[in-house]
Design a protein around this motif. Structure first.
Motif, PDB file in Angstrom:
ATOM      1  N   ASP A 129       0.434   7.164  -2.886  1.00 50.59           N
ATOM      2  CA  ASP A 129       0.265   7.377  -4.327  1.00 50.59           C
ATOM      3  C   ASP A 129      -0.117   6.029  -4.935  1.00 50.59           C
ATOM      4  N   LYS A 130      -1.366   5.894  -5.333  1.00 43.71           N
ATOM      5  CA  LYS A 130      -1.881   4.605  -5.819  1.00 43.71           C
ATOM      6  C   LYS A 130      -1.140   4.086  -7.056  1.00 43.71           C
ATOM      7  N   SER A 131      -0.451   4.948  -7.799  1.00 42.56           N
ATOM      8  CA  SER A 131       0.288   4.487  -8.981  1.00 42.56           C
ATOM      9  C   SER A 131       1.533   3.685  -8.588  1.00 42.56           C
ATOM     10  N   ILE A 132       1.969   3.811  -7.356  1.00 42.09           N
ATOM     11  CA  ILE A 132       3.142   3.065  -6.874  1.00 42.09           C
ATOM     12  C   ILE A 132       2.722   1.764  -6.203  1.00 42.09           C
ATOM     13  N   GLN A 133       1.507   1.717  -5.733  1.00 43.10           N
ATOM     14  CA  GLN A 133       0.998   0.525  -5.073  1.00 43.10           C
ATOM     15  C   GLN A 133       1.061  -0.671  -6.013  1.00 43.10           C
ATOM     16  N   SER A 160       0.865  -1.179   0.000  1.00 41.18           N
ATOM     17  CA  SER A 160       0.000   0.000   0.000  1.00 41.18           C
ATOM     18  C   SER A 160       0.900   1.227   0.000  1.00 41.18           C
ATOM     19  N   TYR A 161       0.369   2.313  -0.568  1.00 38.43           N
ATOM     20  CA  TYR A 161       1.149   3.536  -0.683  1.00 38.43           C
ATOM     21  C   TYR A 161       0.198   4.702  -0.870  1.00 38.43           C
ATOM     22  N   ILE A 219       3.810  -2.224  -7.058  1.00 36.66           N
ATOM     23  CA  ILE A 219       5.090  -2.343  -7.762  1.00 36.66           C
ATOM     24  C   ILE A 219       5.943  -3.419  -7.096  1.00 36.66           C
ATOM     25  N   LYS A 275      12.573  -1.904 -10.828  1.00 39.26           N
ATOM     26  CA  LYS A 275      11.384  -2.661 -11.204  1.00 39.26           C
ATOM     27  C   LYS A 275      11.748  -3.780 -12.175  1.00 39.26           C
TER      28      LYS A 275
END
Length: 83
Positions: free
Chosen positions: A18-22, A15-16, A24, A40
């Motif tokens: 910024d949802k775009s990082i969640q 979880s993060y 990864i 990545k």
């Protein structure tokens, strides 16, 4: 359980803020007191602010679900926070 060195650990951002990082996944290639640098699976590197997330770390055959605020600080001082 002691996390003295996270470099080389497999990591997933559970979880993060910024949802775009969640979500990864990758490998920790560098860390500072407040940031993780994750390579990545596609080869790109991102810098992630530790306190904003919860991470799944796989190290030495074991997996750990760790809140990012427990990863703050210098590695040799951090082991006291995680126990």
């Amino acid at each position: 359980m002691k996390f003295l060195d996270l470099i080389g650990a497999n990591i997933k951002v559970l979880s993060y803020t910024d949802k775009s990082i969640q979500g990864i996944t990758g490998k920790v290639i560098y860390e500072t007191q407040k940031f993780l640098v994750i390579k990545k699976e596609n080869g790109r590197e991102i810098m992630v602010y530790k306190p904003n997330g919860v991470f799944l770390l796989s190290l030495q055959g074991k997996s750990y679900n760790i809140p990012g605020d427990k990863l703050l600080g210098k590695p040799w001082k951090r082991s006291k926070k995680i126990r």
